[in-house]
Each structure stands twice: as C-alpha cells, then as structure tokens.
Design a protein around this motif. Structure first.
Motif, PDB file in Angstrom:
ATOM      1  N   ILE A   3      -1.774  12.166   6.364  1.00  0.00           N
ATOM      2  CA  ILE A   3      -1.055  11.267   7.266  1.00  0.00           C
ATOM      3  C   ILE A   3      -1.002   9.874   6.658  1.00  0.00           C
ATOM      4  O   ILE A   3      -1.814   9.513   5.801  1.00  0.00           O
ATOM      5  CB  ILE A   3      -1.708  11.190   8.667  1.00  0.00           C
ATOM      6  N   ASN A   4      -0.042   9.087   7.112  1.00  0.00           N
ATOM      7  CA  ASN A   4       0.044   7.669   6.780  1.00  0.00           C
ATOM      8  C   ASN A   4      -0.254   6.850   8.032  1.00  0.00           C
ATOM      9  O   ASN A   4       0.327   7.085   9.095  1.00  0.00           O
ATOM     10  CB  ASN A   4       1.446   7.303   6.285  1.00  0.00           C
ATOM     11  N   LEU A   5      -1.166   5.888   7.900  1.00  0.00           N
ATOM     12  CA  LEU A   5      -1.433   4.929   8.960  1.00  0.00           C
ATOM     13  C   LEU A   5      -0.646   3.653   8.674  1.00  0.00           C
ATOM     14  O   LEU A   5      -0.228   3.405   7.541  1.00  0.00           O
ATOM     15  CB  LEU A   5      -2.920   4.591   9.031  1.00  0.00           C
ATOM     16  N   LYS A   6      -0.458   2.847   9.697  1.00  0.00           N
ATOM     17  CA  LYS A   6       0.091   1.510   9.544  1.00  0.00           C
ATOM     18  C   LYS A   6      -0.961   0.512  10.015  1.00  0.00           C
ATOM     19  O   LYS A   6      -1.703   0.775  10.979  1.00  0.00           O
ATOM     20  CB  LYS A   6       1.367   1.341  10.362  1.00  0.00           C
ATOM     21  N   GLY A   7      -1.033  -0.641   9.344  1.00  0.00           N
ATOM     22  CA  GLY A   7      -2.080  -1.588   9.678  1.00  0.00           C
ATOM     23  C   GLY A   7      -1.610  -3.024   9.736  1.00  0.00           C
ATOM     24  O   GLY A   7      -0.616  -3.408   9.108  1.00  0.00           O
ATOM     25  N   ILE A   8      -2.326  -3.823  10.517  1.00  0.00           N
ATOM     26  CA  ILE A   8      -2.180  -5.273  10.503  1.00  0.00           C
ATOM     27  C   ILE A   8      -3.575  -5.866  10.367  1.00  0.00           C
ATOM     28  O   ILE A   8      -4.561  -5.291  10.833  1.00  0.00           O
ATOM     29  CB  ILE A   8      -1.473  -5.814  11.767  1.00  0.00           C
ATOM     30  N   LEU A  46       0.839  -1.196   0.000  1.00  0.00           N
ATOM     31  CA  LEU A  46       0.000   0.000   0.000  1.00  0.00           C
ATOM     32  C   LEU A  46       0.875   1.247   0.000  1.00  0.00           C
ATOM     33  O   LEU A  46       1.913   1.295   0.677  1.00  0.00           O
ATOM     34  CB  LEU A  46      -0.891   0.018   1.245  1.00  0.00           C
ATOM     35  N   THR A  47       0.439   2.260  -0.732  1.00  0.00           N
ATOM     36  CA  THR A  47       1.189   3.505  -0.758  1.00  0.00           C
ATOM     37  C   THR A  47       0.294   4.614  -1.290  1.00  0.00           C
ATOM     38  O   THR A  47      -0.805   4.366  -1.794  1.00  0.00           O
ATOM     39  CB  THR A  47       2.453   3.375  -1.625  1.00  0.00           C
ATOM     40  N   SER A  48       0.742   5.828  -1.163  1.00  0.00           N
ATOM     41  CA  SER A  48       0.012   6.963  -1.721  1.00  0.00           C
ATOM     42  C   SER A  48       0.439   7.176  -3.169  1.00  0.00           C
ATOM     43  O   SER A  48       1.597   6.965  -3.532  1.00  0.00           O
ATOM     44  CB  SER A  48       0.286   8.226  -0.898  1.00  0.00           C
ATOM     45  N   VAL A  49      -0.511   7.566  -4.006  1.00  0.00           N
ATOM     46  CA  VAL A  49      -0.228   7.911  -5.397  1.00  0.00           C
ATOM     47  C   VAL A  49      -0.889   9.251  -5.685  1.00  0.00           C
ATOM     48  O   VAL A  49      -1.800   9.677  -4.971  1.00  0.00           O
ATOM     49  CB  VAL A  49      -0.753   6.833  -6.374  1.00  0.00           C
ATOM     50  N   SER A  50      -0.444   9.919  -6.738  1.00  0.00           N
ATOM     51  CA  SER A  50      -0.957  11.252  -7.064  1.00  0.00           C
ATOM     52  C   SER A  50      -0.799  12.155  -5.845  1.00  0.00           C
ATOM     53  O   SER A  50      -1.690  12.227  -4.995  1.00  0.00           O
ATOM     54  CB  SER A  50      -2.425  11.197  -7.506  1.00  0.00           C
ATOM     55  N   ASN A  51       0.301  12.821  -5.736  1.00  0.00           N
ATOM     56  CA  ASN A  51       0.700  13.600  -4.563  1.00  0.00           C
ATOM     57  C   ASN A  51       1.090  12.674  -3.419  1.00  0.00           C
ATOM     58  O   ASN A  51       0.364  12.542  -2.429  1.00  0.00           O
ATOM     59  CB  ASN A  51      -0.399  14.559  -4.105  1.00  0.00           C
ATOM     60  N   PRO A  52       2.213  11.982  -3.533  1.00  0.00           N
ATOM     61  CA  PRO A  52       2.646  11.067  -2.476  1.00  0.00           C
ATOM     62  C   PRO A  52       2.794  11.786  -1.138  1.00  0.00           C
ATOM     63  O   PRO A  52       3.133  12.965  -1.073  1.00  0.00           O
ATOM     64  CB  PRO A  52       3.996  10.554  -2.979  1.00  0.00           C
ATOM     65  N   ILE A  53       2.503  11.037  -0.071  1.00  0.00           N
ATOM     66  CA  ILE A  53       2.661  11.557   1.283  1.00  0.00           C
ATOM     67  C   ILE A  53       4.066  11.203   1.749  1.00  0.00           C
ATOM     68  O   ILE A  53       4.397  10.026   1.933  1.00  0.00           O
ATOM     69  CB  ILE A  53       1.611  10.957   2.233  1.00  0.00           C
ATOM     70  N   LEU A  54       4.890  12.202   1.935  1.00  0.00           N
ATOM     71  CA  LEU A  54       6.269  11.981   2.349  1.00  0.00           C
ATOM     72  C   LEU A  54       6.385  12.244   3.843  1.00  0.00           C
ATOM     73  O   LEU A  54       6.207  13.373   4.304  1.00  0.00           O
ATOM     74  CB  LEU A  54       7.209  12.895   1.560  1.00  0.00           C
ATOM     75  N   GLN A  55       6.633  11.191   4.591  1.00  0.00           N
ATOM     76  CA  GLN A  55       6.796  11.313   6.034  1.00  0.00           C
ATOM     77  C   GLN A  55       7.999  10.491   6.460  1.00  0.00           C
ATOM     78  O   GLN A  55       8.309   9.458   5.856  1.00  0.00           O
ATOM     79  CB  GLN A  55       5.548  10.820   6.776  1.00  0.00           C
ATOM     80  N   VAL A  85      -0.805   3.319   4.742  1.00  0.00           N
ATOM     81  CA  VAL A  85      -2.224   3.542   4.454  1.00  0.00           C
ATOM     82  C   VAL A  85      -2.439   5.056   4.403  1.00  0.00           C
ATOM     83  O   VAL A  85      -2.462   5.716   5.449  1.00  0.00           O
ATOM     84  CB  VAL A  85      -3.121   2.913   5.534  1.00  0.00           C
ATOM     85  N   PRO A  86      -2.576   5.646   3.211  1.00  0.00           N
ATOM     86  CA  PRO A  86      -2.657   7.105   3.122  1.00  0.00           C
ATOM     87  C   PRO A  86      -4.045   7.634   3.476  1.00  0.00           C
ATOM     88  O   PRO A  86      -5.051   7.186   2.933  1.00  0.00           O
ATOM     89  CB  PRO A  86      -2.326   7.377   1.650  1.00  0.00           C
TER      90      PRO A  86
END
Length: 311
Positions: A85-90, A9-18, A75-76
């Motif tokens: 923000i970016n979330l992390k998931g399990i 999973l990742t952000s596309v179209s204006n990536p979230i850089l953190q 998870v954007p």
C-alpha cells in the motif's frame, strides 16, 4: 528544514502502482496550512521534596502556533499478508507558550511545549480488515514518543458537540474510581497550584471542564460545518490494532513505579468553517487532547485545548 524542490517519496525496486484518488491526502488534508491562536493547558505534575505531597497542578493560558506541510509523494508500505500500500503524509511542528507567566529569568511568553510529528492517511486494508484510517506520530523533548490512530467522522452541519473533559485523577485502570484533590478548586489557597495571578482568565468552570474554553471560543461565530478526526494510542477499531507510547527511563521508572509515564493519549481535532460577526468566512482548528500520566498509583489527566485560526 525545507525539503529540496525535487524531493518526492516513492517506491523503488518493485514500484507500488495504485490509482490516485481525487483527494489523495484526505482526510488529513483539512489540517494543511499554518494556524495560530490561543488555548488552555492543564497538567498534574509529580512533585518532589514535600512529604505527603506528590502532585502540583499546573494551569496555563496559552498562545499556540502549528504548521502542517505536505510530504511530497507516496509512503510505500510493503505487505506480507496483503498487497503493498501507499500512505500519504503531512509533517508538522507545534509550539506553545504561556501567555502570562514569566520564565525563570523573567522572560515573557516562556515556551512550555514543542512537538514535531506527522499525520498519515492509511488506505483501506484487508489484513488487517479496516477502512481508511488516520495516524499521528509525534515526539516531545520530555522523552516521549507515540503513535495514535483513528478515523474521520463524516462532516456535519453546525458546531461540534463537546463532551466533558474531566481533570480528576483515577486509580490506574479504573476510570470510575476518581479521587479529587483540593488543588482543583480555585477557591482553595494552595502553594501546589499555579498562582491565580498567572491565570487571570481561568474560571472554576474551565478547570472543571477544559472543553468549556472551546465552546466559549465559538461564541460570536456562526459555524457552517465541522470535520472531525479522532485518534488514540489504544485501538479504536478501526483500526483494530497498533498504536502506543514510549518513554525514556526517567519517566518510565522501574519495578512498576513510574515517575510520570505517558500511558495513553487520545485527541479530537475539529476543523470548522465559520462566519464571524461581520459575515466573513474563516476556518478554525480546535482540538482537545488528554494524556494520562501514571505515577503513585493513579492516572493523572493532562488536558490541552486550543482554538486556532488558519492564516
């Protein structure tokens, strides 16, 4: 289902850089892995067909398996009032079987619960104003889905404190107004409770407080440390908003008269580093969960507890 090896999973179209923190899946990373063990389940079920009898008290000694797996990547979540923000998931799958009762066709170890869901690590936000929080999203085949949110508790040395878990129903919206029923006393014979032959290890103290099972399970272990996650479908502040349950029409009913509305869910998960009697180090997962089922004017606790060993 296994994910493709290149799925991320990742952000596309204006990536979230953190920046990536040292433990990006914390604090939910303590759950990752496969766990097996046993527990106890209690539920007041609605009962149909006998005038004046609206309830059945089901009690189960349980065998349980749950597995948590990383969702690769970020998870954007896009922001309007604050930066993205970016979330992390399990993700997880949980299955529970009755250890003693037989199914309708005489089958052993009948399944009584299956649940798929996700845990999320949510970074600190400024709109809403909240520190890092956690969330659990899940669905079960009875027709209920929920979002429960909460927070981590700093790791402590030793065993966790277990509060009393009371199975006594109460008037909806008024937990101080509890109403006791004879089925909750094992010495009272009742056709509206699980037969005692199906729960040979259940005592009155367990019915009075299912968390007794968790305390008993720790006997014989030396608990070195305990990490804790607390969640609820009502805001715990943090976080200050969000969460809730949703039910199919059969459960929700109409005109404020539900059949068995899952109205609120709260749970505590403890991950403990322990030594057994021979000095071997192990990791345990214990949890206590209370689901309030609303019907016939009362909130009826449905409490599940378990002690699981990391495989």
């Amino acid at each position: 289902m296994e994910l493709k090896s290149n799925f991320r999973l990742t952000s596309v179209s204006n990536p979230i850089l953190q920046s990536t923190p040292p433990s990006p899946y914390a604090p939910i990373d303590i759950l990752i892995g496969k766990w097996e063990g046993k527990g106890f389940n209690q539920i007041w079920r609605p009962f149909f067909g006998v005038p004046g009898q609206d309830r059945f008290l089901e009690l189960n000694e349980t065998i349980e398996q749950i597995e948590f797996e990383i969702i690769p990547g970020d998870v954007p979540n896009r922001g309007l009032l604050q930066a993205d923000i970016n979330l992390k998931g399990i993700r997880y799958l949980q299955s529970i079987q009755d250890a003693n009762a037989l199914g309708p066709n005489g089958e052993k170890l009948p399944g009584i619960h299956i649940e798929n869901g996700m845990w999320l690590s949510v970074p600190a936000t400024n709109d809403v104003d909240a520190p890092r929080t956690v969330a659990r999203t899940a669905s079960i085949p009875h027709g209920t889905a929920f979002v429960a949110q909460g927070f981590e508790v700093p790791t402590i040395n030793g065993a966790p404190p277990f509060a009393v878990a009371d199975i006594t129903p109460f008037v909806i919206g008024d937990p101080s107004n509890r109403i006791r029923f004879p089925e909750s006393v094992l010495a009272n014979p009742s056709p509206f409770r699980t037969p005692l032959t199906d729960i040979p290890n259940v005592t009155q103290s367990i019915v009075d407080d299912p968390n007794t099972v968790l305390a008993n399970d720790l006997k014989g272990f030396t608990v070195l440390s305990t990490s804790t996650l607390i969640i609820s479908t009502i805001p715990l502040n943090p976080p200050p908003s969000g969460g809730g349950t949703s039910n199919i029409s059969f459960l929700e009913g109409v005109a404020g008269n539900p059949t068995a509305q899952s109205a609120q869910i709260e749970a505590i998960f403890w991950v403990e580093k322990v030594l057994d009697a021979e000095g071997k180090e192990m990791t345990l997962l214990q949890y206590s969960q209370n689901v309030l089922l609303n019907f016939n004017g009362l909130s009826w606790p449905h409490i599940s507890v378990a002690t699981l060993v990391k495989q």
